[in-house]
Design a protein around this motif. Structure first.
Motif, short mmCIF file in Angstrom:
data_model
loop_
_atom_site.label_atom_id
_atom_site.label_comp_id
_atom_site.label_asym_id
_atom_site.label_seq_id
_atom_site.Cartn_x
_atom_site.Cartn_y
_atom_site.Cartn_z
N ASP A 86 0.79 -1.12 0.22
CA ASP A 86 -0.05 -0.19 0.02
C ASP A 86 0.88 1.18 -0.01
O ASP A 86 1.47 1.50 1.05
CB ASP A 86 -1.09 -0.01 1.21
N LEU A 87 0.92 2.05 -0.94
CA LEU A 87 1.95 3.18 -1.37
C LEU A 87 1.09 4.34 -0.95
O LEU A 87 1.58 5.40 -1.58
CB LEU A 87 2.49 2.92 -2.79
N GLU A 88 -0.02 4.45 -0.63
CA GLU A 88 -0.79 5.40 -0.33
C GLU A 88 -1.12 6.33 -1.71
O GLU A 88 -1.22 5.82 -2.66
CB GLU A 88 -0.41 6.22 0.89
N ASP A 89 -0.95 7.67 -1.49
CA ASP A 89 -0.94 8.33 -2.56
C ASP A 89 0.28 8.40 -3.33
O ASP A 89 0.34 9.76 -4.16
CB ASP A 89 -1.74 9.81 -2.25
N GLY A 90 1.35 7.81 -3.02
CA GLY A 90 2.61 8.03 -3.76
C GLY A 90 3.50 8.83 -3.01
O GLY A 90 4.63 9.17 -3.56
N PHE A 91 3.00 9.54 -1.97
CA PHE A 91 3.76 10.38 -1.21
C PHE A 91 4.14 11.89 -1.71
O PHE A 91 4.97 12.26 -1.25
CB PHE A 91 5.02 9.39 -0.55
N GLY A 92 3.03 11.96 -2.55
CA GLY A 92 3.41 13.51 -3.12
C GLY A 92 2.32 13.50 -4.24
O GLY A 92 1.94 12.89 -4.72
N ASP A 93 2.17 15.04 -4.41
CA ASP A 93 1.00 15.41 -5.32
C ASP A 93 1.56 15.00 -6.98
O ASP A 93 0.86 14.73 -7.73
CB ASP A 93 0.45 16.54 -5.32
N GLN A 94 2.80 15.32 -6.74
CA GLN A 94 3.35 15.44 -8.57
C GLN A 94 3.53 13.93 -8.97
O GLN A 94 3.95 13.20 -8.44
CB GLN A 94 4.43 16.24 -8.56
N PRO A 95 3.10 13.99 -10.39
CA PRO A 95 3.67 12.61 -11.06
C PRO A 95 5.03 12.10 -10.68
O PRO A 95 5.20 10.80 -10.85
CB PRO A 95 3.25 12.93 -12.40
N GLU A 96 5.90 13.02 -10.87
CA GLU A 96 7.17 12.34 -10.60
C GLU A 96 7.84 11.86 -9.40
O GLU A 96 8.49 10.81 -9.23
CB GLU A 96 8.31 13.53 -11.04
N ILE A 97 6.99 12.34 -8.25
CA ILE A 97 7.23 11.92 -6.92
C ILE A 97 6.47 10.22 -7.02
O ILE A 97 7.04 9.40 -6.18
CB ILE A 97 6.66 12.52 -5.92
N CYS A 98 5.39 10.12 -7.65
CA CYS A 98 4.94 8.74 -7.69
C CYS A 98 5.80 7.97 -8.26
O CYS A 98 5.81 6.63 -7.86
CB CYS A 98 3.49 8.82 -8.40
N ALA A 99 6.35 8.26 -9.39
CA ALA A 99 7.46 7.49 -10.07
C ALA A 99 8.40 7.10 -9.27
O ALA A 99 8.80 6.18 -9.14
CB ALA A 99 7.96 8.29 -11.34
N GLU A 100 9.04 8.10 -8.41
CA GLU A 100 10.15 7.76 -7.57
C GLU A 100 9.73 6.70 -6.70
O GLU A 100 10.59 6.03 -6.27
CB GLU A 100 10.51 9.10 -7.08
N THR A 101 8.43 6.70 -6.08
CA THR A 101 7.88 5.96 -5.09
C THR A 101 7.96 4.51 -5.53
O THR A 101 8.31 3.46 -4.85
CB THR A 101 6.73 6.25 -4.63
N VAL A 102 7.60 4.36 -6.87
CA VAL A 102 7.46 2.98 -7.42
C VAL A 102 9.00 2.52 -7.61
O VAL A 102 9.04 1.23 -7.17
CB VAL A 102 7.05 3.11 -8.72
N CYS A 103 9.94 3.11 -7.78
CA CYS A 103 11.26 2.78 -7.97
C CYS A 103 11.94 2.32 -6.74
O CYS A 103 12.56 1.38 -6.58
CB CYS A 103 12.18 3.83 -8.56
N ILE A 104 11.66 3.20 -5.76
CA ILE A 104 11.96 2.89 -4.28
C ILE A 104 11.52 1.41 -3.86
O ILE A 104 12.12 0.66 -3.58
CB ILE A 104 11.81 3.88 -3.50
N ALA A 105 10.11 1.28 -4.18
CA ALA A 105 9.30 0.06 -3.92
C ALA A 105 9.78 -0.90 -4.58
O ALA A 105 10.23 -2.25 -3.73
CB ALA A 105 7.87 0.23 -4.16
N SER A 106 10.27 -1.13 -5.97
CA SER A 106 10.98 -2.11 -6.42
C SER A 106 12.28 -2.41 -5.72
O SER A 106 12.67 -3.74 -5.84
CB SER A 106 10.89 -1.81 -7.88
N GLU A 107 12.89 -1.61 -5.55
CA GLU A 107 14.53 -1.66 -4.88
C GLU A 107 14.32 -2.48 -3.60
O GLU A 107 15.34 -3.17 -3.63
CB GLU A 107 15.03 -0.16 -4.92
N ILE A 108 13.46 -2.46 -2.78
CA ILE A 108 13.58 -3.18 -1.67
C ILE A 108 12.98 -4.40 -1.74
O ILE A 108 12.68 -5.29 -0.74
CB ILE A 108 12.81 -2.44 -0.46
N GLY A 109 12.58 -4.88 -3.09
CA GLY A 109 11.89 -6.28 -3.27
C GLY A 109 10.53 -6.53 -3.56
O GLY A 109 9.85 -7.39 -3.55
N LEU A 110 9.90 -5.47 -3.45
CA LEU A 110 8.34 -5.56 -3.39
C LEU A 110 7.91 -5.71 -4.98
O LEU A 110 8.81 -5.27 -6.03
CB LEU A 110 7.68 -4.19 -3.05
#
Length: 280
Positions: A86-110
């Motif tokens: 559950d990554l909530e709202d991506g932790f920021g309003d802007q699209p680029e922050i959502c993109a960054e969140t996905v990359c971080i999530a993948s890096e930890i094995g999700l």
């Protein structure tokens, strides 16, 4: 231990079954170990359950990305099955922050994660349509080529906006933007669920355990659902058991609650057997 690619392949294939699969939601590493031991094939973190466990509120932008990523990391390490988050709202309003969140999530094995169109702002609870779509598009582009299944959430029904037409329009747009799974928590009944499933072209997740009517796996599968989660309801059930036990001790001075508790030896056997090496 399975590697991330193998977990991703399993997770993706689960969505192609004729019957919906159940994806329970642990709130920490201990609950993840228990659920994994019971034969569930995949699981997803719950921001609500985790928030309760640290004394915070969910869905009010009260949790930081660092907190949720740290919790998800512990869940991933605790079990050898696919884990989405559950990554909530991506932790920021802007699209680029959502993109960054996905990359971080993948890096930890999700191997997956959900991003919602709720803002955390009670005065304007849902992102404007075009921005909501742009956020999912950016997240999907970031997930492209990664072993990561993106779930897009339309939150109207959780925020006092019971508009099925708009919810479906959002899910359709999220699909076109690249989302792999679609999710509209809080749909009012099986007919609404069936309508959503028939109007979109991607697997649909439905949450059970919220208030309102409850349906069986068979009924949800017949309606077209691919995946069933439980959100924070397992965590709330655990808190319910804690409250009932505490009330018994406080009000009756008895301790019969212990007869329904999982034995210490059973739980200990499910937990990590590693020993801390830093003792003097």
């Amino acid at each position: 231990m399975m590697d991330q690619e193998a977990k991703f392949d399993i997770f993706k294939s689960l969505h192609n079954r004729t019957e919906a699969f159940i994806m329970p939601n642990p709130w920490n590493a201990g609950s993840a170990r228990l659920l994994a031991s019971m034969g569930f094939e995949a699981m997803a973190t719950t921001s609500a359950g985790y928030a309760f466990s640290i004394g915070k509120r969910d869905s009010f932008a009260g949790l930081s990305r660092d907190e949720l990523i740290a919790n998800a990391t512990e869940v991933v390490r605790a079990c050898d099955i696919p884990v989405s988050a559950d990554l909530e709202d991506g932790f920021g309003d802007q699209p680029e922050i959502c993109a960054e969140t996905v990359c971080i999530a993948s890096e930890i094995g999700l191997v997956g994660g959900s991003i919602e169109d709720a803002t955390g702002n009670p005065d304007e609870p849902i992102f404007e349509f075009d921005l909501a779509v742009a956020r999912i598009r950016a997240a999907a582009e970031a997930a492209s080529g990664l072993p990561f299944l993106l779930t897009a959430r339309a939150e109207n029904y959780l925020w006092g906006r019971p508009n099925l037409k708009d919810t479906i329009s959002r899910l359709q747009a999220f699909s076109e933007a690249g989302a792999d799974v679609l999710y509209a928590p809080g749909l009012p009944d099986i007919e609404a669920i069936r309508t959503v499933c028939s109007e979109v072209d991607k697997p649909v997740n439905v949450v059970m355990g919220l208030k309102g009517q409850s349906y069986t796996v068979e009924e949800l599968s017949e309606a077209g659902v691919s995946r069933i989660s439980v959100g924070g309801s397992f965590a709330r059930a655990a808190y319910g058991a804690l409250k009932r036990a505490a009330e018994e001790v406080r009000d009756k001075g008895t301790f019969t609650y212990a007869s329904a508790a999982i034995p210490d030896a059973v739980l200990a056997g499910l937990m990590s057997q590693e020993q801390y090496s830093g003792r003097k």
